[in-house]
Design a protein around this motif. Structure first.
Motif, PDB file in Angstrom:
ATOM      1  N   LEU A 144       0.826  -1.208   0.000  1.00 16.22           N
ATOM      2  CA  LEU A 144       0.000   0.000   0.000  1.00 16.22           C
ATOM      3  C   LEU A 144       0.859   1.256   0.000  1.00 16.22           C
ATOM      4  CD1 LEU A 144      -2.960  -0.803   2.414  1.00 16.22           C
ATOM      5  CD2 LEU A 144      -3.124  -0.051   0.028  1.00 16.22           C
ATOM      6  N   GLU A 145       1.943   1.215   0.735  1.00 20.56           N
ATOM      7  CA  GLU A 145       2.838   2.374   0.762  1.00 20.56           C
ATOM      8  C   GLU A 145       3.490   2.597  -0.596  1.00 20.56           C
ATOM      9  OE1 GLU A 145       5.286   1.250   3.997  1.00 20.56           O
ATOM     10  OE2 GLU A 145       3.802   1.824   5.522  1.00 20.56           O
ATOM     11  N   GLN A 146       3.707   1.525  -1.339  1.00 16.94           N
ATOM     12  CA  GLN A 146       4.297   1.647  -2.677  1.00 16.94           C
ATOM     13  C   GLN A 146       3.378   2.415  -3.627  1.00 16.94           C
ATOM     14  OE1 GLN A 146       7.574   0.342  -3.696  1.00 16.94           O
ATOM     15  NE2 GLN A 146       7.536   0.531  -1.468  1.00 16.94           N
ATOM     16  N   VAL A 147       2.063   2.359  -3.377  1.00 17.44           N
ATOM     17  CA  VAL A 147       1.117   3.095  -4.223  1.00 17.44           C
ATOM     18  C   VAL A 147       0.583   4.330  -3.489  1.00 17.44           C
ATOM     19  CG1 VAL A 147       0.481   1.021  -5.490  1.00 17.44           C
ATOM     20  CG2 VAL A 147      -0.886   1.699  -3.508  1.00 17.44           C
ATOM     21  N   HIS A 148       1.264   4.716  -2.397  1.00 21.46           N
ATOM     22  CA  HIS A 148       0.990   5.949  -1.661  1.00 21.46           C
ATOM     23  C   HIS A 148      -0.389   5.960  -0.994  1.00 21.46           C
ATOM     24  CE1 HIS A 148       4.493   7.052  -3.966  1.00 21.46           C
ATOM     25  NE2 HIS A 148       3.814   7.058  -5.101  1.00 21.46           N
ATOM     26  N   LEU A 149      -0.823   4.803  -0.489  1.00 22.89           N
ATOM     27  CA  LEU A 149      -2.126   4.727   0.163  1.00 22.89           C
ATOM     28  C   LEU A 149      -2.067   4.038   1.527  1.00 22.89           C
ATOM     29  CD1 LEU A 149      -4.629   3.883  -2.740  1.00 22.89           C
ATOM     30  CD2 LEU A 149      -4.243   6.070  -1.616  1.00 22.89           C
ATOM     31  N   GLY A 150      -0.906   4.006   2.136  1.00 27.10           N
ATOM     32  CA  GLY A 150      -0.782   3.361   3.435  1.00 27.10           C
ATOM     33  C   GLY A 150      -1.708   3.967   4.479  1.00 27.10           C
ATOM     34  N   HIS A 151      -1.996   5.258   4.359  1.00 22.18           N
ATOM     35  CA  HIS A 151      -2.840   5.950   5.344  1.00 22.18           C
ATOM     36  C   HIS A 151      -4.306   5.548   5.237  1.00 22.18           C
ATOM     37  CE1 HIS A 151      -3.048   8.248   1.619  1.00 22.18           C
ATOM     38  NE2 HIS A 151      -4.127   8.875   2.063  1.00 22.18           N
ATOM     39  N   LEU A 152      -4.685   4.819   4.188  1.00 19.25           N
ATOM     40  CA  LEU A 152      -6.073   4.407   4.009  1.00 19.25           C
ATOM     41  C   LEU A 152      -6.278   2.916   4.280  1.00 19.25           C
ATOM     42  CD1 LEU A 152      -7.099   6.352   0.769  1.00 19.25           C
ATOM     43  CD2 LEU A 152      -7.412   7.023   3.157  1.00 19.25           C
ATOM     44  N   ARG A 167      -5.479   2.081  -7.493  1.00 24.07           N
ATOM     45  CA  ARG A 167      -4.176   1.953  -6.845  1.00 24.07           C
ATOM     46  C   ARG A 167      -4.181   0.823  -5.812  1.00 24.07           C
ATOM     47  NH1 ARG A 167      -1.994   7.430  -4.672  1.00 24.07           N
ATOM     48  NH2 ARG A 167      -4.088   8.318  -4.936  1.00 24.07           N
ATOM     49  N   VAL A 168      -5.305   0.619  -5.126  1.00 17.92           N
ATOM     50  CA  VAL A 168      -5.418  -0.529  -4.225  1.00 17.92           C
ATOM     51  C   VAL A 168      -5.343  -1.827  -5.022  1.00 17.92           C
ATOM     52  CG1 VAL A 168      -6.940  -1.770  -2.625  1.00 17.92           C
ATOM     53  CG2 VAL A 168      -6.695   0.715  -2.447  1.00 17.92           C
ATOM     54  N   ALA A 169      -5.971  -1.851  -6.200  1.00 15.00           N
ATOM     55  CA  ALA A 169      -5.893  -3.041  -7.060  1.00 15.00           C
ATOM     56  C   ALA A 169      -4.449  -3.312  -7.473  1.00 15.00           C
ATOM     57  CB  ALA A 169      -6.779  -2.859  -8.292  1.00 15.00           C
ATOM     58  N   ILE A 170      -3.688  -2.261  -7.700  1.00 14.11           N
ATOM     59  CA  ILE A 170      -2.268  -2.423  -8.039  1.00 14.11           C
ATOM     60  C   ILE A 170      -1.496  -2.955  -6.832  1.00 14.11           C
ATOM     61  CG2 ILE A 170      -0.154  -1.220  -8.723  1.00 14.11           C
ATOM     62  CD1 ILE A 170      -1.987   0.744 -10.275  1.00 14.11           C
ATOM     63  N   ALA A 171      -1.810  -2.438  -5.644  1.00 12.38           N
ATOM     64  CA  ALA A 171      -1.158  -2.937  -4.428  1.00 12.38           C
ATOM     65  C   ALA A 171      -1.473  -4.409  -4.217  1.00 12.38           C
ATOM     66  CB  ALA A 171      -1.619  -2.122  -3.215  1.00 12.38           C
ATOM     67  N   ARG A 172      -2.702  -4.812  -4.522  1.00 11.98           N
ATOM     68  CA  ARG A 172      -3.076  -6.229  -4.418  1.00 11.98           C
ATOM     69  C   ARG A 172      -2.240  -7.079  -5.368  1.00 11.98           C
ATOM     70  NH1 ARG A 172      -9.140  -7.073  -5.823  1.00 11.98           N
ATOM     71  NH2 ARG A 172      -8.283  -6.462  -7.839  1.00 11.98           N
ATOM     72  N   VAL A 173      -1.977  -6.553  -6.559  1.00 15.01           N
ATOM     73  CA  VAL A 173      -1.114  -7.249  -7.514  1.00 15.01           C
ATOM     74  C   VAL A 173       0.306  -7.348  -6.970  1.00 15.01           C
ATOM     75  CG1 VAL A 173       0.064  -6.916  -9.726  1.00 15.01           C
ATOM     76  CG2 VAL A 173      -2.428  -6.854  -9.616  1.00 15.01           C
ATOM     77  N   LEU A 174       0.800  -6.277  -6.353  1.00 22.12           N
ATOM     78  CA  LEU A 174       2.151  -6.313  -5.776  1.00 22.12           C
ATOM     79  C   LEU A 174       2.255  -7.341  -4.665  1.00 22.12           C
ATOM     80  CD1 LEU A 174       3.026  -2.504  -5.575  1.00 22.12           C
ATOM     81  CD2 LEU A 174       3.758  -4.168  -7.293  1.00 22.12           C
ATOM     82  N   ASP A 197      -2.165   9.848 -12.229  1.00 20.10           N
ATOM     83  CA  ASP A 197      -1.618   9.353 -10.958  1.00 20.10           C
ATOM     84  C   ASP A 197      -1.352   7.848 -11.032  1.00 20.10           C
ATOM     85  OD1 ASP A 197      -1.825  11.896  -9.931  1.00 20.10           O
ATOM     86  OD2 ASP A 197      -3.669  11.511  -8.813  1.00 20.10           O
ATOM     87  N   VAL A 198      -2.302   7.107 -11.596  1.00 17.22           N
ATOM     88  CA  VAL A 198      -2.157   5.652 -11.695  1.00 17.22           C
ATOM     89  C   VAL A 198      -1.009   5.284 -12.619  1.00 17.22           C
ATOM     90  CG1 VAL A 198      -3.259   3.549 -12.596  1.00 17.22           C
ATOM     91  CG2 VAL A 198      -4.522   5.067 -11.069  1.00 17.22           C
ATOM     92  N   MET A 199      -0.906   5.951 -13.759  1.00 13.28           N
ATOM     93  CA  MET A 199       0.180   5.641 -14.693  1.00 13.28           C
ATOM     94  C   MET A 199       1.538   6.003 -14.090  1.00 13.28           C
ATOM     95  SD  MET A 199      -1.250   4.061 -17.080  1.00 13.28           S
ATOM     96  CE  MET A 199       0.311   3.792 -17.935  1.00 13.28           C
ATOM     97  N   GLN A 200       1.581   7.057 -13.310  1.00  7.64           N
ATOM     98  CA  GLN A 200       2.832   7.419 -12.651  1.00  7.64           C
ATOM     99  C   GLN A 200       3.238   6.357 -11.637  1.00  7.64           C
ATOM    100  OE1 GLN A 200       4.788  10.069 -13.487  1.00  7.64           O
ATOM    101  NE2 GLN A 200       6.284   9.133 -12.108  1.00  7.64           N
ATOM    102  N   VAL A 201       2.250   5.802 -10.920  1.00  9.63           N
ATOM    103  CA  VAL A 201       2.525   4.709  -9.980  1.00  9.63           C
ATOM    104  C   VAL A 201       3.101   3.513 -10.714  1.00  9.63           C
ATOM    105  CG1 VAL A 201       1.418   2.970  -8.515  1.00  9.63           C
ATOM    106  CG2 VAL A 201       0.880   5.388  -8.189  1.00  9.63           C
ATOM    107  N   PHE A 202       2.482   3.141 -11.837  1.00  6.81           N
ATOM    108  CA  PHE A 202       3.013   2.042 -12.639  1.00  6.81           C
ATOM    109  C   PHE A 202       4.467   2.298 -13.018  1.00  6.81           C
ATOM    110  CE2 PHE A 202      -1.381   0.648 -14.127  1.00  6.81           C
ATOM    111  CZ  PHE A 202      -1.273  -0.623 -13.577  1.00  6.81           C
ATOM    112  N   SER A 203       4.742   3.494 -13.506  1.00  6.95           N
ATOM    113  CA  SER A 203       6.084   3.826 -13.970  1.00  6.95           C
ATOM    114  C   SER A 203       7.104   3.730 -12.841  1.00  6.95           C
ATOM    115  CB  SER A 203       6.077   5.233 -14.573  1.00  6.95           C
ATOM    116  OG  SER A 203       7.267   5.498 -15.268  1.00  6.95           O
ATOM    117  N   GLU A 204       6.746   4.236 -11.666  1.00  5.81           N
ATOM    118  CA  GLU A 204       7.646   4.182 -10.512  1.00  5.81           C
ATOM    119  C   GLU A 204       7.925   2.737 -10.101  1.00  5.81           C
ATOM    120  OE1 GLU A 204       5.682   6.412  -7.515  1.00  5.81           O
ATOM    121  OE2 GLU A 204       6.054   8.361  -8.466  1.00  5.81           O
TER     122      GLU A 204
END
Length: 257
Positions: A144-152, A167-174, A197-204
């Motif tokens: 979750l922290e990798q997709v900047h949502l640890g606080h949720l 972004r949560v779906a991406i964290a689930r994939v991670l 925002d989502v594409m930037q997360v993917f890129s990072e």
């Protein structure tokens, strides 16, 4: 030849050779004789008009849709002809992100992320974060922290915005610890800022975790900005395979004419 478009076979994450697909009752194939390699760590965009078969190609690569002919290798292993159990094991190494986020709205964000570990572990302790092991909970928080949502993490998934849900779906994939991510129009249902925002997360993530990303998109600027390479489908064949830095939006629009 450009090394990005034609990778060294020793560093290949995905190899596709002579892939063809025609649906029953259709007069022509969706596409035929498609071949390409994707090196580890590369970001690849697949573009093309409606009906060009972009999503079908993505699904055929891991046999979510069965191709009619051709072969696919993932991480040096042929997935063509694999039985159900070894195929499931191969698929577990690939994270899939779709337009629909498929979160369980009544469960917490953290629990939804934990479900990603079911790709390699069948323990019922992954069903809810309250009974999960500390190791699994800690890793889910890390994702979750990798997709900047640890606080949720404690919020119900049904309370999230569209961009947050993706972004949560991406964290689930991670949480699945994949070697590669396939994303099928991952920002199609999002507003422009959430999509960026989502594409930037993917890129990072690709750069920080050495992941390989293949994504389908209708956003030509995303194909140029967030991909190292672009594959274009047109007229039932792979019409384009080029490094994104060598392309323009105007050139990509030609794939839709």
């Amino acid at each position: 030849m450009n090394a990005l478009a034609h990778p060294n076979t020793m560093n290949t994450a995905l190899r596709v050779r002579g892939l063809s697909k025609q649906f029953e009752g259709a007069p022509t194939p969706v596409w035929s004789n498609v071949s390409f390699d994707v090196p580890r760590g590369q970001r690849v965009a697949i573009v093309g008009g409606n009906g060009a078969g972009k999503s079908t190609l993505l699904r055929c690569c891991m046999r979510l849709v069965e191709p009619d002919s051709g072969s696919v290798e993932f991480a040096g292993q042929s997935v063509t002809g694999l039985g159900l159990r070894p195929l499931a094991k191969a698929r577990a190494q690939v994270g899939f992100v779709f337009q629909k986020h498929n979160l369980v709205s009544r469960l917490s964000v953290l629990t939804n992320v934990l479900h990603g570990a079911m790709a390699y572990s069948r323990t019922p302790r992954l069903w809810f974060h309250s009974i999960a092991t500390r190791e699994h909970r800690d890793y889910a928080m890390h994702c979750l922290e990798q997709v900047h949502l640890g606080h949720l993490s404690g919020r119900c998934a049904g309370e999230l915005s569209g961009g947050q849900s993706q972004r949560v779906a991406i964290a689930r994939v991670l949480m699945q610890k994949p070697k590669m991510i396939f994303a099928d129009e991952p920002v199609a249902s999002l507003d422009p800022q959430a999509g960026e925002d989502v594409m930037q997360v993917f890129s990072e993530l690709v750069r920080s975790q050495n992941l390989t990303l293949v994504f389908v998109t209708h956003h030509l600027d995303h194909a140029l900005h967030y991909a190292d390479r672009v594959l274009g489908l047109r007229d039932s064949k792979l019409h384009l395979d080029a490094v994104s830095q060598q392309l323009s939006v105007q050139q990509l629009r030609g794939m839709y004419e």
